[in-house]
Design a protein around this motif. Structure first.
Motif: not given
Length: 111
Positions: A66-88
């Motif tokens: 939901l971040h407004d992509r005109e104003q924000f650039e979103v970064y994710g730094f992931d320290y979790s296990t890749d569970d290949s889920s749809d949520v991930r």
């Protein structure tokens, strides 16, 4: 702050805490002089070990989208296990940049 449910008391409490915290300290601002922000969008980064099938993800996955992509650039730094889920997969697709950092941090700790 958990002691009050009145927003005005929370506001007063926060202002008093900030006043005490700042006393006799000098703060340097990154945006003064030549060190101004050079990007057209504000960069927002999220660090988590819960970018997977997890309660935190159920509560937060829509926020990344939901971040407004005109104003924000979103970064994710992931320290979790890749569970290949749809949520991930949904979380990753909701970010502009996604960096798995688990292996690099583990490597640094072993060095």
């Amino acid at each position: 702050m958990a002691y009050f449910d009145d927003p005005e008391l929370v506001n007063i409490s926060c202002k008093e805490w900030i006043k005490r915290y700042k006393k006799n300290k000098t703060f340097y601002h990154l945006s003064t002089g030549e060190n101004t922000y050079q990007h057209s969008k504000l960069r927002v980064g999220y660090v988590s070990c819960d970018f997977r099938m997890h309660a935190v993800s159920f509560l937060s996955m829509q926020m990344y989208e939901l971040h407004d992509r005109e104003q924000f650039e979103v970064y994710g730094f992931d320290y979790s296990t890749d569970d290949s889920s749809d949520v991930r997969k949904r979380i990753i697709s909701g970010m502009d940049h996604f960096f798995p950092i688990h292996h690099s941090m583990t490597r640094n700790l072993q060095s």
